[in-house]
Scaffold this active site. Structure first.
Site, PDB file in Angstrom:
ATOM      1  N   SER A  50      45.714  18.918  39.247  1.00 21.97           N
ATOM      2  CA  SER A  50      46.373  19.477  38.062  1.00 21.97           C
ATOM      3  C   SER A  50      46.912  18.473  37.051  1.00 21.97           C
ATOM      4  CB  SER A  50      47.515  20.399  38.491  1.00 21.97           C
ATOM      5  OG  SER A  50      46.998  21.642  38.893  1.00 21.97           O
TER       6      SER A  50
ATOM      7  N   LYS B 155      56.541  19.319  32.128  1.00 27.41           N
ATOM      8  CA  LYS B 155      55.863  20.534  32.586  1.00 27.41           C
ATOM      9  C   LYS B 155      56.906  21.575  33.003  1.00 27.41           C
ATOM     10  CE  LYS B 155      52.147  21.979  35.754  1.00 27.41           C
ATOM     11  NZ  LYS B 155      51.221  21.544  36.831  1.00 27.41           N
TER      12      LYS B 155
ATOM     13  N   SER C 272      46.271  22.548  36.139  1.00 27.72           N
ATOM     14  CA  SER C 272      47.289  23.394  35.576  1.00 27.72           C
ATOM     15  C   SER C 272      48.213  22.723  34.548  1.00 27.72           C
ATOM     16  CB  SER C 272      48.139  23.960  36.713  1.00 27.72           C
ATOM     17  OG  SER C 272      48.891  22.945  37.332  1.00 27.72           O
TER      18      SER C 272
END
Lengths: 487, 89
Positions: free
Chosen positions: A178, A79, A154
């Site tokens: 997330s 990420k 997210s």
């Protein structure tokens, strides 16, 4: 069967038995990325050259007979809020568009030591604020099951890449859901570990008391392998727990006999879609027939968790994001005549709308006259929620709930309604508020053919139990079928 | 409810055009309405978390990235220093 389709567990064994090389595997995943990226848009940066170089190095080490980590040679995505030395780390924000960290996050040091192959950096909601990955400054990632739908967020890039075969496993971060919510929306397994078990050093801070790095994969064992590799004490994170961890992947028994699984009635309320309830119940029943006992429990303050979460998270965000001022790194406006204007214009041009909203909300709840009514009250609500979990865990060993109230929604459907968007997190935020581990596993599909996620929540440091229960369900139900997202 | 958007923006070091301000104002009101839903409880005691003691590391120089590497991310540099607008008038 192409190599990119296999699980890390299977690939690790094949690499060890010299049935394939890491270079072949990395090539296979890179070809897959090339083929699927125009459609999925999961990556912000792909490091093909560096990945192949690392893969060859690992192959040489293996050929020389070195003893290697189970993740050695396995290609994975990261990420884009986790600092990677020499590789851009943007947090999907304009303000960090050209930021190249001069250091590695602790989890990256661990992965490098394990000889994992890093494919690149994955898209996300800007600064991890959002539930659909639509808040990225750069691009909108699409759900591999249906590209008209969001992958969740997210960590949308982390989930979509794994579900599309563009990474074997990935790292995400979870502040209010997330990792778990996008895992649910993309039909994969995602773990938000116990707070303090994985170092946050090098994770760009959103809400420091809630943030935690975790793993996403197409099987329970894959997630356990990555978690085992990244957990552990780090002196650079003052909240990091001093503790020894077992090899979670090796410890998985899949045995649930005698386990008491709590079903909190507040998580099956009217806001939860019927298809979701049905699929989650099916998983609960299957675990019951495998020898577990289902117990009804109550967590009465669940309704207040979303308020407490958004207050605490925004308060911390407004403080954490004060560092983005255009001085030492990141974007700086060209349009200013004095220092204050430089700060204001840099931040106004550099941050997106959702980040601004949360900074403003955080500033509001911390501002003079409102601190007691909002922030302090939210912190006491947090204590009450923690107490209720502790009480529930006297009656059961873990909890089973839906991960999200519904399955994935259409791109653009909720962007103008923040309150509706925030409701996506209503079943996951409690876990962050209480610092507990939470795992989302796929448990079926809704009427539209979109995956449903089932969430397992345990007491602190009970990851092994979560893996066992998820693995039991996975064995009964069959693993992730990459063929279903191949179209 | 009356949220002073302009004051909050100033505290947050953000600025908004009049149109943005109107939009934000409406959105913020809805969000604050959502987060106001908190239980009636006694919130007067101290806030400490005894189950989560922090361990501090000794204050020792280690792994220092070099200056050039750090300055590579700076928006404007000169002679090994970061250039900023005049701070003291």
């Amino acid at each position: 069967m192409e190599l990119y389709q296999l699980t890390a567990e299977k690939l690790s064994a094949m690499l060890a038995n010299k049935e394939c090389t890491s270079e072949e595997l990395t090539q296979s995943v890179l070809r897959r990325i090339e083929a699927k990226e125009p459609e999925i848009k999961a990556y912000l940066t792909v490091c093909a050259e560096e990945a192949l170089k690392k893969a060859k190095e690992v192959d040489q080490k293996r050929a020389a007979g070195e003893k290697l980590h189970p993740l050695a040679g396995i290609p994975m995505g990261i990420k884009d809020n986790i600092c990677t030395r020499g590789i851009k780390t943007t947090c999907a924000s304009r303000i960090l568009e050209n930021f190249v960290p001069p250091y590695d996050a602790f989890v990256m040091e661990k992965l490098h030591a394990a000889d994992a192959v890093i494919l690149g950096k994955l898209n996300m909601d800007e600064f991890a604020m959002g539930s659909s990955t639509e808040n990225s400054y750069f691009q909108k990632t699409r759900n591999p099951w249906n590209t008209e739908y969001v992958p969740g967020g997210s960590s949308g890039g982390s989930a979509a890449s794994v579900a599309a075969g563009e990474a074997v496993v990935s790292l995400g971060s979870d502040t209010g859901g997330s990792i778990r919510q996008p895992s649910a929306y993309c039909g994969i397994v995602g773990l938000k570990p116990t707070y303090s078990s994985v170092s946050r050093y090098g994770l760009v801070a959103y809400a420091s008391s809630l943030d935690q790095i975790g793993a996403l994969g197409r099987s329970v064992k894959d997630v356990a392998m990555v978690y085992s590799a990244i957990c552990g004490r780090d002196p650079h994170d003052a909240t990091s727990a001093v503790r020894e961890y077992p090899d979670f992947a090796a410890g998985i028994t899949g045995n649930v006999k005698g386990l008491r699984i709590g079903i909190p009635k507040e998580y099956f309320g009217e806001g939860v879609a019927a298809d979701v309830k049905e699929a989650v119940w099916k998983a609960a029943k299957a675990l019951e027939s495998a020898g577990a006992t289902l117990v009804e429990v109550s967590l009465p303050s669940t309704d207040y968790a979303l308020s407490a979460y958004y207050i605490i998270a925004s308060a911390e965000a407004s403080s954490n994001l004060a560092r983005f001022d255009g001085v030492k790194y990141g974007y700086r406006t060209q349009n200013f005549s004095n220092l204050t204007e430089m700060y204001e214009n840099t931040r106004s041009e550099g941050f997106g709308a959702e980040v601004k909203r949360r900074i403003m909300l955080g500033t509001y709840v911390l501002s003079s006259g409102y601190y007691d009514a909002y922030y302090k009250k939210a912190k006491f609500t947090q204590l009450r929620i923690q107490d209720e979990f502790n009480k529930a865990f006297e009656a059961c060993d873990l909890l089973l709930t839906p991960t999200a109230p519904d399955t994935a929604f259409r791109i653009g459907e909720q962007v103008d309604d923040q309150v509706k968007m925030y409701m996506n997190d209503i079943l996951t935020v409690t876990v962050n508020i209480a610092g507990l581990p939470g795992l989302s596993m796929p448990c079926g599909f809704d009427g539209k053919g979109l995956p449903v996620g089932c969430q397992l929540i345990g007491p602190k440091f009970s990851e092994q139990v979560l893996f066992d229960v998820a693995s039991c369900w996975e064995q009964q139900n069959g693993g992730f079928d990459l063929a279903a997202t191949l179209a | 409810m009356n949220i002073d958007i302009r004051h909050l923006a100033k505290l947050s070091r953000l600025n908004f055009s009049p149109e943005e301000e109107a939009k934000f104002s409406g959105e913020m009101e809805k969000i604050v309405e959502l987060v106001e839903k908190l239980p009636n409880l006694d919130a007067s005691g101290p806030l400490i978390d005894p189950s989560n003691p922090m361990t501090l590391r000794p204050d020792r120089v280690e792994n220092k990235p070099n200056r050039n590497e750090l300055l590579q991310n700076a928006p404007e540099t000169q002679a090994g220093c970061i250039v900023v607008p005049k701070v003291v008038e």
